[in-house]
Write an enzyme that holds these catalytic residues in place. Structure first.
Site, PDB file in Angstrom:
ATOM      1  CD  GLU A   1     -10.590 -44.035 -11.051  1.00 13.01           C
ATOM      2  OE1 GLU A   1      -9.981 -44.356 -10.015  1.00 13.01           O
ATOM      3  OE2 GLU A   1     -11.098 -44.882 -11.818  1.00 13.01           O
TER       4      GLU A   1
ATOM      5  NE  ARG B   1     -14.004 -51.611  -9.283  1.00  9.17           N
ATOM      6  CZ  ARG B   1     -14.410 -50.367  -9.484  1.00  9.17           C
ATOM      7  NH1 ARG B   1     -15.700 -50.119  -9.609  1.00  9.17           N
ATOM      8  NH2 ARG B   1     -13.550 -49.384  -9.552  1.00  9.17           N
TER       9      ARG B   1
ATOM     10  N   GLY C   1     -20.664 -50.959 -17.359  1.00  5.25           N
ATOM     11  CA  GLY C   1     -21.318 -49.673 -17.552  1.00  5.25           C
ATOM     12  C   GLY C   1     -22.782 -49.639 -17.196  1.00  5.25           C
TER      13      GLY C   1
ATOM     14  CG  LEU D   1     -21.027 -45.700   0.320  1.00  2.00           C
ATOM     15  CD1 LEU D   1     -21.619 -44.339   0.539  1.00  2.00           C
ATOM     16  CD2 LEU D   1     -21.188 -46.576   1.550  1.00  2.00           C
TER      17      LEU D   1
ATOM     18  CD  GLU E   1     -22.949 -45.325 -10.158  1.00  2.00           C
ATOM     19  OE1 GLU E   1     -23.112 -44.957 -11.322  1.00  2.00           O
ATOM     20  OE2 GLU E   1     -22.101 -46.182  -9.830  1.00  2.00           O
TER      21      GLU E   1
END
Length: 424
Positions: free
Chosen positions: A52, A267, A314, A340, A342
């Site tokens: 987000e 993740r 990041g 997906l 990105e």
């Protein structure tokens, strides 16, 4: 919610042992703040976690373009989101945790910060928070909104809570018509379908340069090696991959002969050590991103190491631009997958498992466009990897299809900024 506060404190302390960011500014979680109140009238954006926050970064850039003197209040619920959000702050901006959803904490949060407008990103709707904004006459909107079938069923089951919460929002703008219909069933005042902000992501020169540097380091004897990424893997998926990788001796030998570099990016940061230990226990040679940085000499023989662990936060744009293809984490276990978009934006074709219900429309669109391939499980995913390695022209087509899909879907950031500034 009041009764659960001691359990929340205990959970935060446990998470803080692995991610120290959870221990910082903990009183903010319960509506307590040090120092004098900041200047009022900031635009408050809540981005719960890392995904987000990336979407919020795109929106915030568009809002600053439309509203140059805007001052920002950025809130989060996870340490990774807050760490990523620091890069979005300018002088005069502020950052805080979103408080736990009790009447006292939410009221104290609004009284302390006194924003002029609240923007929730994607899904984060809490009953007491909405009620506090209604009582304070603070416009609160939901941007880039999405809602899957599972969340709809849960919301309908708890309609005494979800109904007032969604009806209390001043405006909702959905990613897709399907999201809009589901949100409407919960009582949301959907003002329009404006698309997905993540289509507006733009490659940054620094990330591209870092990705190109990695590709050079992964060469062996001057030859490029294919890089296969396991993107945002969740618990159990690395074990599935290892099992499938070693199940067929001929396939494993083919990957080794091709010199494949496996780039694993879990993740959640608290799993970095766990995944590393799992890989080492299987006898694999592993280089960790945290143990090597740009400007340092490459670890000895690392140009021939088969597995790299992306244990950083990041840097997904770097990893996607480094990889030739990606296996979509969260889709090989019944966890709903990851977004997906990105990957497509950075020219990284995706292989996804059967579980993509969290991002059903994006997954379906990518599959129909030819930017992604759906398989039944991890065994099928490795077969597809080998297929693309043997047919590089098909891989190149999938890469271009992803870039085309993203190019056709851009423009959401300006649409959201135009809609939101009307409420300011």
């Amino acid at each position: 919610m009041r009764a659960l506060q001691p359990l929340l404190r205990r959970k935060l302390h446990r998470r803080g042992q692995q991610e120290p960011g959870y221990l910082a500014h903990m009183p903010e979680r319960f509506g307590f703040y040090d120092g004098s109140p900041p200047e009022p009238d900031r635009v408050w954006v809540h981005a719960v976690s890392l995904g987000e926050t990336r979407a919020a970064a795109i929106l915030i850039g568009a809002l600053r373009d439309a509203w140059p003197d805007m001052r920002l209040l950025l809130t989060h619920s996870t340490a990774t989101g807050r760490a990523q959000g620091q890069s979005l702050l300018r002088p005069g901006d502020a950052q805080a945790w979103l408080p736990w959803d009790t009447p006292e904490a939410t009221r104290q949060f609004l009284q302390h910060h006194r924003p002029r407008l609240g923007i929730l990103m994607e899904t984060e709707v809490w009953p007491m928070l909405v009620q506090a904004c209604v009582q304070a006459q603070l416009p609160l909107v939901l941007a880039n909104a999405r809602l899957n079938d599972k969340s709809l069923r849960s919301g309908l089951r708890w309609s005494l809570l979800s109904g007032p919460a969604y009806r209390g929002l001043h405006a909702v703008w959905a990613q897709s018509p399907e999201d809009a219909a589901r949100l409407g069933q919960l009582g949301a005042q959907v003002q329009g379908v404006l698309g997905n902000l993540k289509f507006d992501v733009q490659p940054q020169p620094e990330a591209l340069a870092w990705a190109q540097h990695l590709r050079r380091q992964w060469q062996h004897d001057g030859k490029a090696r294919p890089v296969v990424m396991l993107a945002s893997t969740r618990e159990g998926e690395e074990a599935l991959w290892l099992q499938a990788l070693t199940a067929k001796a001929d396939r494993l030998a083919a990957f080794q002969a091709a010199g494949v570099v496996w780039l694993l990016v879990p993740r959640h940061p608290q799993r970095f050590d766990e995944v590393h230990d799992l890989l080492v226990a299987q006898g694999l040679s592993v280089v960790r991103r945290s143990n090597w940085d740009l400007g340092q000499p490459l670890p000895v023989h690392a140009d021939n190491v088969p597995v790299w662990l992306g244990d950083s936060v990041g840097e997904m744009p770097v990893y996607f631009q480094s990889a030739d293809m990606a296996l979509l984490g969260g889709s090989f276990m019944p966890l709903g997958g990851q977004n997906l978009i990105e990957a497509a934006a950075f020219g990284c074709p995706v292989i996804m498992g059967p579980h993509t219900f969290n991002f059903a429309e994006a997954a379906q669109n990518a599959e129909q466009a030819g930017a992604a391939v759906r398989v039944n499980g991890m065994d099928g995913a490795l077969d597809q990897v080998m297929e693309w390695l043997r047919q590089p022209q098909d891989l190149a087509k999938a890469r271009q299809k992803g870039l085309d899909l993203v190019a056709q879907s851009r423009g959401a950031a300006q649409r959201y900024a135009k809609a939101i500034t009307r409420w300011a």
